[in-house]
Each structure stands twice: as structure tokens, then as C-alpha cells.
Design a protein around this motif. Sequence first.
Motif, PDB file in Angstrom:
ATOM      1  N   UNK A 160      15.044  21.784 -51.704  1.00  8.28           N
ATOM      2  CA  UNK A 160      15.455  23.076 -52.267  1.00  8.28           C
ATOM      3  C   UNK A 160      16.909  23.369 -51.910  1.00  8.28           C
ATOM      4  N   UNK A 161      17.711  23.589 -52.951  1.00 11.67           N
ATOM      5  CA  UNK A 161      19.108  23.942 -52.720  1.00 11.67           C
ATOM      6  C   UNK A 161      19.982  22.796 -52.257  1.00 11.67           C
ATOM      7  N   UNK A 186      11.857  22.043 -60.423  1.00 11.82           N
ATOM      8  CA  UNK A 186      13.291  21.903 -60.657  1.00 11.82           C
ATOM      9  C   UNK A 186      13.881  23.216 -61.178  1.00 11.82           C
ATOM     10  N   UNK A 187      13.228  24.332 -60.891  1.00  7.35           N
ATOM     11  CA  UNK A 187      13.715  25.627 -61.351  1.00  7.35           C
ATOM     12  C   UNK A 187      15.100  25.941 -60.800  1.00  7.35           C
ATOM     13  N   UNK A 188      15.970  26.459 -61.660  1.00 12.84           N
ATOM     14  CA  UNK A 188      17.340  26.849 -61.290  1.00 12.84           C
ATOM     15  C   UNK A 188      18.182  25.678 -60.801  1.00 12.84           C
ATOM     16  N   UNK A 246       4.842  21.524 -63.589  1.00  9.82           N
ATOM     17  CA  UNK A 246       6.232  21.089 -63.727  1.00  9.82           C
ATOM     18  C   UNK A 246       7.059  22.304 -64.135  1.00  9.82           C
ATOM     19  N   UNK A 247       8.017  22.674 -63.295  1.00  9.77           N
ATOM     20  CA  UNK A 247       8.822  23.872 -63.565  1.00  9.77           C
ATOM     21  C   UNK A 247      10.298  23.509 -63.662  1.00  9.77           C
ATOM     22  N   UNK A 248      10.885  23.870 -64.808  1.00 10.56           N
ATOM     23  CA  UNK A 248      12.310  23.721 -65.034  1.00 10.56           C
ATOM     24  C   UNK A 248      12.907  25.070 -65.431  1.00 10.56           C
ATOM     25  N   UNK A 289      16.730  24.972 -57.294  1.00  5.75           N
ATOM     26  CA  UNK A 289      18.092  25.379 -56.949  1.00  5.75           C
ATOM     27  C   UNK A 289      18.983  24.236 -56.498  1.00  5.75           C
ATOM     28  N   UNK A 290      18.536  22.993 -56.635  1.00  2.00           N
ATOM     29  CA  UNK A 290      19.345  21.843 -56.218  1.00  2.00           C
ATOM     30  C   UNK A 290      20.461  21.571 -57.221  1.00  2.00           C
ATOM     31  N   UNK A 291      21.501  20.912 -56.741  1.00  5.68           N
ATOM     32  CA  UNK A 291      22.612  20.512 -57.592  1.00  5.68           C
ATOM     33  C   UNK A 291      22.644  18.989 -57.676  1.00  5.68           C
TER      34      UNK A 291
END
Length: 401
Positions: free
Chosen positions: A221-222, A262-264, A283-285, A242-244
Motif C-alpha cells: 500500500x502506497x 489496486x485502488x487509487x 479485484x479493485x481498481x 495507492x501504489x505508484x
Amino acid sequence: MTKPKNGVEEQRSRVSRRERSKLFSSLLGHWSKEESKRQENDEPLAYFPKPFVRAYVGLLFAGVVASVVAYAVLVYLVPGMDKDRADTLRTALLVVGGSGAVAALYASYRKQRTDEHIYIRDQDKLFTERYNAAAGQLGSEATTIRLAGVYALARIADDSKRDRPTSLSVLCAYLRLPYDPDDSNADVCERQVRITAQAIIAERLRSHHPGFWMKAEVNLRGACLIDAGFEGIEASSFDATGATFSGPARFDTAKFSHNALFGDAEFRDDAWFVNKVTFGGVAKFDGARFKGRAMFHSATFDGSVSFCKAKFKGKIAKFLGVTFNETVQFSGAELDHAGFELAEFFKGVDFGDHTTEFDERINDATFDEPPGLFMTKCSEKYPPRWPVGYTHPNQDWIVWF
């Protein structure tokens, strides 16, 4: 050739390294507490034998009693044995000898168990010392020492199956520390440490690796991930909320048995979820931003899928041959060029509740052009939700079942 840093940039880099060291030191303290709790939970599995003297004397006493009983049975119940009492006595004494042998076996068993317990305790102590040393290395300001810490944690995980979740958690915690590789002032050496940590995690999430981390729960996360190469990984859950993702993100043939979040997340380059990627759970995008191509060729979604408010601003978003076994949500999504050719929707696809002009939007989802539907399979029980009174120009291409 790398441009040399000026005084201000060098000072900023040193401050960044000190901040990273402080942050990781606090994380190290947290994981040390978690490790102590784990060892306390494992304590009941230790071997605590009964008092030796009591057990040994008990076995001998039982042998004596058994010999007396055997003598009595032979004399009074077996015909002819009362005439040769000496022979009968020898037979009964054999029982005593047998009990002595049993007592010796017990003593040997006890010694073996005690030695095993001491070995396990020494191994736990050794791994704890190795873990503390490796985690401490990750908090160093020197690049070579941090790299050594990454490899040391990997070696610990390879040597001790029980310590794999802890090693994975520490490596993921390191990747969650603030860092932007696309910043002109980013530490180039830190980039190499992070790429190495990512590669070690990815290697051990593949089933063919000797130290495969089975049923791993990956928490990124993040995190900032550089040229993420997670092809062929298998994870119980994968949380990249929130990962880049700097550079291409590859998840070819990956298998997520439970949730994949993979939200945000921000994909600054192409994102590849292709070649039969399997999403076994949710699965969340939601809110994800795809700045490059978003490719989901031949993926299978066994759980619910959500791309609500996701922004596909790259060249193309392709769901070619994707199987959706549960409901798919695209409410508020923005897609420049979307294609669902040969896709299968078993529980329907929902583009939102708000009806607007199709030239720019389908319900609450935005398209530059109508999504491709060539040979797309949709359930008659769960048809796609289009705006009220609107008919997709290529709806005749849909294969209903």
C-alpha cells in the motif's frame, strides 16, 4: 553520464537518507514486537517432559508388579508350572528385565526430545539474531549495507519457512517508505536497492522457486515500484492500494487466490495483466490512473470487479477475451479507447446510474468512442446497463447466452 549534485542537492539527499533511516528504525521496532509476540505464541509447542525420576521409578515399579502378577498366573493358573517353581520364577523375572528395557528406551526417547528442543531453541535464537542484524542493515545510510540487508532477509526466508512472512513484511515495509524515482533529485543508489528488493520478492512468489512463499499476503500500500516485474507470481492477497508504478508494470500469468487491490494506484507506463492472469477474489481498481496502455488480455475475474472512477488516459484499454464471472462496475470510469472483444460477462457489466449524452459518456463512464464489442459474450439474464433509450451502435455483435 550522471550529473554531479550541487551542495543543496547533496544536503537534501543526506536529509532524505536520515529520514528514511528514522522511519525504518520505527518500523523495525514494530516488527521486533511482532516477532516477540509470534515467539510467545509458539512457546506452547515446546517440549516440557515430566520429572525423570518419577517416570523412571514408575516404569520399574510397574515391571515389578507385572512380574509378581505373571508369577502368580503361571503358578496357579497354568497346569504343571507349580512343580518347577524355579523355572517359573525365571520366566517371571524376564518381565522385570523387559520393564528395564522399556525404561531404557524411555530414557533414550527423553534425551532425544530434549536435544531436539535445545536445537530448536538455538535455531530460534540464531534466526532472531540474523533477523535483527538484517533489518538493522536496511536502516543504514550506506547503500551497500542496505543491499546486504535485503539479501540477508531473503536468505533467512529461504532457510526458515516459519520466518518467511516476517521477512516478506519487512521488505514490503521498506518499499513503502517515501521515494519517487521520477524526481530529478531522487537517490540513484536507493533506486538500485528498491529494484533488488522487488526482484527478491517477485522471485519467491513464483512456485518454481525453492523458497516459494506459499499463500503470501503482499502489502505494498502506497509503495513506489520501479519497472515492476511480477510475472508469474502467486499470492493469496496483493494490496497495492495507492501504489505508484514507475515504468512498465508486468503481471503476466499472475494468480491472486484472494483479493487483488489496486485502488487509487498510479500506473505511469503500460500495465500488463495478460496471458491468463487469474483474480480469485475481489479485484479493485477504483480510482486507479492508467497513463499508459492498460492490457487485460485473457484475464479471468472469478470475484467481483470494480473500475469505478478509474481513468484510462493512455493509448488504449483492452479487455480482449477476458472472462468476468461476477458483476463488473465501471461507474465514473474514463476510457479513451476501450475494447471488450471476445470478452465474457456472466453477471453483467454496469456503467453507472446517470444517463448523459453518449457522444462523451455512457451513463457515468466516459469514452472517446464506443467500446468494442465484437463477439463479446453477455448473459441474457444480466445484460449490459446502457443509458435509458440508448442502443449501442455495435450491439448486434454481442453473442448472448
